[in-house]
Write a protein that holds these residues in place. Structure first.
Motif, PDB file in Angstrom:
ATOM      1  N   MET A   1       7.329   2.045  -5.931  1.00  0.00           N
ATOM      2  CA  MET A   1       6.876   3.433  -5.972  1.00  0.00           C
ATOM      3  C   MET A   1       5.351   3.492  -5.938  1.00  0.00           C
ATOM      4  N   VAL A   2       4.821   4.415  -5.149  1.00  0.00           N
ATOM      5  CA  VAL A   2       3.381   4.650  -5.100  1.00  0.00           C
ATOM      6  C   VAL A   2       3.022   5.575  -6.255  1.00  0.00           C
ATOM      7  N   THR A   3       2.167   5.113  -7.151  1.00  0.00           N
ATOM      8  CA  THR A   3       1.801   5.962  -8.303  1.00  0.00           C
ATOM      9  C   THR A   3       0.715   6.967  -7.935  1.00  0.00           C
ATOM     10  N   ASP A   4      -0.208   6.582  -7.053  1.00  0.00           N
ATOM     11  CA  ASP A   4      -1.301   7.463  -6.647  1.00  0.00           C
ATOM     12  C   ASP A   4      -1.098   7.815  -5.173  1.00  0.00           C
ATOM     13  N   VAL A   5      -0.436   8.934  -4.907  1.00  0.00           N
ATOM     14  CA  VAL A   5      -0.129   9.285  -3.515  1.00  0.00           C
ATOM     15  C   VAL A   5      -1.333   9.843  -2.768  1.00  0.00           C
ATOM     16  N   THR A   6      -2.384  10.213  -3.497  1.00  0.00           N
ATOM     17  CA  THR A   6      -3.594  10.701  -2.832  1.00  0.00           C
ATOM     18  C   THR A   6      -4.334   9.559  -2.147  1.00  0.00           C
ATOM     19  N   ASN A   7      -4.503   8.455  -2.878  1.00  0.00           N
ATOM     20  CA  ASN A   7      -5.282   7.330  -2.352  1.00  0.00           C
ATOM     21  C   ASN A   7      -4.378   6.226  -1.827  1.00  0.00           C
ATOM     22  N   THR A   8      -3.540   6.586  -0.890  1.00  0.00           N
ATOM     23  CA  THR A   8      -2.676   5.601  -0.247  1.00  0.00           C
ATOM     24  C   THR A   8      -2.744   5.823   1.255  1.00  0.00           C
ATOM     25  N   TYR A   9      -1.958   5.086   2.003  1.00  0.00           N
ATOM     26  CA  TYR A   9      -2.007   5.175   3.463  1.00  0.00           C
ATOM     27  C   TYR A   9      -1.461   6.507   3.953  1.00  0.00           C
ATOM     28  N   TYR A  10      -2.109   7.056   4.985  1.00  0.00           N
ATOM     29  CA  TYR A  10      -1.582   8.249   5.645  1.00  0.00           C
ATOM     30  C   TYR A  10      -2.157   8.288   7.055  1.00  0.00           C
ATOM     31  N   PRO A  11      -1.343   8.558   8.058  1.00  0.00           N
ATOM     32  CA  PRO A  11      -1.823   8.507   9.452  1.00  0.00           C
ATOM     33  C   PRO A  11      -2.607   9.762   9.846  1.00  0.00           C
ATOM     34  N   LYS A  12      -3.919   9.631   9.975  1.00  0.00           N
ATOM     35  CA  LYS A  12      -4.733  10.767  10.403  1.00  0.00           C
ATOM     36  C   LYS A  12      -4.627  11.008  11.910  1.00  0.00           C
ATOM     37  N   ALA A  13      -4.138   9.979  12.624  1.00  0.00           N
ATOM     38  CA  ALA A  13      -3.948  10.110  14.073  1.00  0.00           C
ATOM     39  C   ALA A  13      -2.535   9.629  14.433  1.00  0.00           C
ATOM     40  N   PRO A  14      -1.520  10.399  14.048  1.00  0.00           N
ATOM     41  CA  PRO A  14      -0.139   9.979  14.350  1.00  0.00           C
ATOM     42  C   PRO A  14       0.124   9.964  15.852  1.00  0.00           C
ATOM     43  N   VAL A  15       1.105   9.159  16.249  1.00  0.00           N
ATOM     44  CA  VAL A  15       1.475   9.071  17.665  1.00  0.00           C
ATOM     45  C   VAL A  15       2.047  10.412  18.118  1.00  0.00           C
TER      46      VAL A  15
END
Length: 621
Positions: free
Chosen positions: A236-250
């Motif tokens: 489980m990701v405890t800090d969902v703000t500072n984790t991976y997220y695609p700023k340029a999704p396909v």
């Protein structure tokens, strides 16, 4: 120059050839000779559906940030191309490189829905990878499963080398590093699986033995390898703000099921509906910071060219900074004509005000999900929604200009009576009546209330995992009761009723709570020709029934009996944080018709708040 795996002649013969050519905006290309690990990320359904899946976009972006890994994508070929590939012996290939999947180090399959299980065998078959993990050798990719269905991986256990239990941003780095190290040291496939089994959250099915009692229930589930743990802990990701997220999704070439930017605003849900698996699996609730979400929205719209942004959450109304975020999005992007989609909203004054600003009220419809017609049954399922709230929300919507409402219910819920079923049409009629209470000159045409019922399926890790299901005929009989009652309503001309297919419900129930024995049914169904079982035009109930008959597996054993408190479930070796004792207590409260307050009102002691040392936001209050 990149060479396509399919000839022009084949591409001209098949439907939507753009599904298979790759090269979309924001897709990743690397020199395969300069990476250590090649990972094929698969969604076992057609391109349009797979491209709408946020989880794959997150992992694709995360993996490709590593210089030593190249992650590519693969989806299930539609039936037209499937036939050609078999006839011409064309191996299944990745979109980016167009290389055969068999040449990759990993084949990662996201398992989102039980009715996609035969598609998993299609992927393996067309890739020329042995179906069973026990038949694979050093030349085959490591086949790994992830996603919500892996919380009961047992029906698929024989087909996977390992399962990743939990959220993907946590231990995949360790898994990939362990693979590199094993490869460097000349380790075998088994050596790697033993290293993987030592990583928290990784389940290697071949390292466990299942024993059964005479009545067919599980007697024991034990590790047979010293590297395997007795319990697998959800990651489980405890800090969902500072984790991976695609700023340029396909960006897909063709229209996807969800052709928009998806902004995940939080994970988890405070509500505690007793039928909802996601509400239990993704506890505790974790919010993303609103300022970061504003930045993501701007970057993703700029990098994709999409004209719509969707706020993703199990219960968007419970996001504490929703008003600020929505107000910002409306103001920041009004000149660009960006649409804002707000799923999972409770219908209240704020929500209606927002929707009136972002939707064409005259064309759009509002969605309510009471789930049960009577207040008694809504208390049983812990829905936390009263008839007064439903009618008040509908009334405000009608006064705001809406005249179309969609209602969603379930049939076959625990303790359901005929009276509960009849309350579904009656509630729909009360909502229509509320519309006609508005002065005629203030109405927006005729009222349209569309009611849909699905059939309840007990899922693992819910309080209803002990519940029984019903036969195909019994479900249809329940739908008939509801249909007849609709015809008795005063405003029946404004009411429309649809019900879900009972045949897929029965199968989904077996696959959801099945044990390892069910793997042979899936294999036999695939041999019978079952494929794309989630699609009505390709689903064949008779072939599935033949598979059960040929394997001697009894559907009623899995569906039509209520489990007792002592029974060992196939998924009991997985620890999701929410305890089995809590789920059992909630089952007993359900049978007594007792309501449990939501997490923000009162901590119910489910275990998730303290899981792995974490503290959920609700328990701080």
């Amino acid at each position: 120059m990149r060479r396509l795996a399919l000839s022009d002649e084949i591409l001209l013969k098949i439907e939507k050839p753009a599904r298979y050519i790759g090269n979309e905006v924001n897709s990743t290309y690397k020199d395969k000779t300069k990476v250590d690990v090649r990972f094929a990320m698969c969604f076992p359904d057609v391109y349009e559906i797979g491209m709408s899946h946020l989880g794959i976009q997150i992992l694709y972006d995360m993996f490709n940030r590593r210089d030593d890994v190249w992650c590519e994508r693969v989806y299930s070929p539609w039936t037209d191309l499937d036939a050609i590939m078999r006839e011409q012996k064309i191996p299944l290939f990745a979109l980016e490189s167009q290389d055969p999947i068999k040449d990759f180090d990993f084949l990662g399959i996201t398992i989102q829905y039980e009715m996609c299980y035969t598609n998993i065998l299609q992927i393996l078959d067309l890739s020329q990878i042995p179906w069973k993990a026990s038949d694979r050798d050093e030349s085959d990719p490591i086949v790994i499963g992830g996603g919500p269905c892996t919380y009961n991986p047992e029906p698929l256990a024989e087909f996977f080398d390992l399962f990743y239990i939990g959220e993907g941003e946590t231990v995949y780095e360790q898994l990939l590093d362990a693979y590199k190290e094993n490869k460097k040291n000349g380790g075998t496939r088994k050596d790697y699986l033993e290293k993987a089994a030592e990583i928290e959250g990784i389940y290697v099915p071949s390292f466990y033995d299942v024993a059964y009692k005479e009545d067919g229930t599980i007697a024991s589930f034990t590790p047979n390898n010293s590297h395997a743990s007795a319990t697998i802990q959800k990651q489980m990701v405890t800090d969902v703000t500072n984790t991976y997220y695609p700023k340029a999704p396909v960006v897909p070439f063709i229209k996807a099921t969800q052709d928009r930017v998806v902004l995940e605003i939080q994970r988890g849900c405070i509500r505690g509906c007793r039928f909802c698996q996601a509400g239990m699996l993704y506890r505790p609730t974790r919010e993303r910071d609103v300022e970061v979400l504003k930045e993501y929205a701007y970057e993703m719209l700029k990098n994709t060219g999409h004209e719509e942004i969707s706020l993703s959450s199990l219960s968007s109304s419970d996001y504490s900074q929703l008003k600020e975020l929505v107000t910002y999005l409306i103001e920041a992007f009004k000149e660009e004509g960006i649409n804002i989609s707000l799923p999972s909203l409770r219908i209240d004054a704020f929500s209606l005000d927002v929707m009136s600003k972002v939707q064409d009220v005259r064309k759009s419809s509002l969605t309510f999900a009471p789930e049960a017609g009577s207040q008694r049954l809504r208390d049983v399922i812990n829905k936390g929604l009263t008839e007064e709230v439903i009618l008040e929300g509908a009334g405000q919507a009608f006064e705001g200009g809406w005249n179309k409402v969609k209602l969603y219910f379930m049939l076959g819920l625990p303790t359901e009576t005929e009276e509960d079923m009849k309350e579904i049409p009656r509630l729909a009629d009360k909502i229509a009546r509320r519309y006609y209470e508005i002065p005629k000159e203030e109405r927006n045409g005729k009222c349209q209330i569309t009611t849909s019922t699905s059939f309840f399926i007990p899922k693992p890790f819910t309080p209803f995992q002990w519940a029984r299901m019903y036969s195909n005929k019994e479900y249809i009989a329940r739908a008939a009761i509801v249909k007849h009652e609709f015809q008795e309503q005063l405003n029946r001309k404004s009411l429309k009723y649809n019900w879900h297919d009972a045949e897929t419900t029965v199968l989904e129930g077996v696959l959801a709570r099945g044990d390892r024995k069910i793997g042979q049914v899936i294999e036999e169904a695939y041999r019978q020709g079952c494929l794309y079982d989630a699609w009505s035009e390709t689903f064949c109930y008779d072939k599935w029934m033949k598979a059960f008959e040929n394997t001697g597996i009894d559907i009623e054993f899995y569906n039509c009996r209520q489990r007792d408190a002592a029974e060992i479930f196939p998924w009991d070796f997985i620890d999701i944080g929410v305890t089995k004792a809590f789920l059992r207590k909630e089952w007993e409260r359900a049978l007594a018709g007792e309501v449990t307050p939501n997490c923000r009102m009162q901590c119910s002691g489910c275990g998730a708040a303290k899981y792995k040392g974490g503290v959920c936001i609700e328990s701080k209050n």
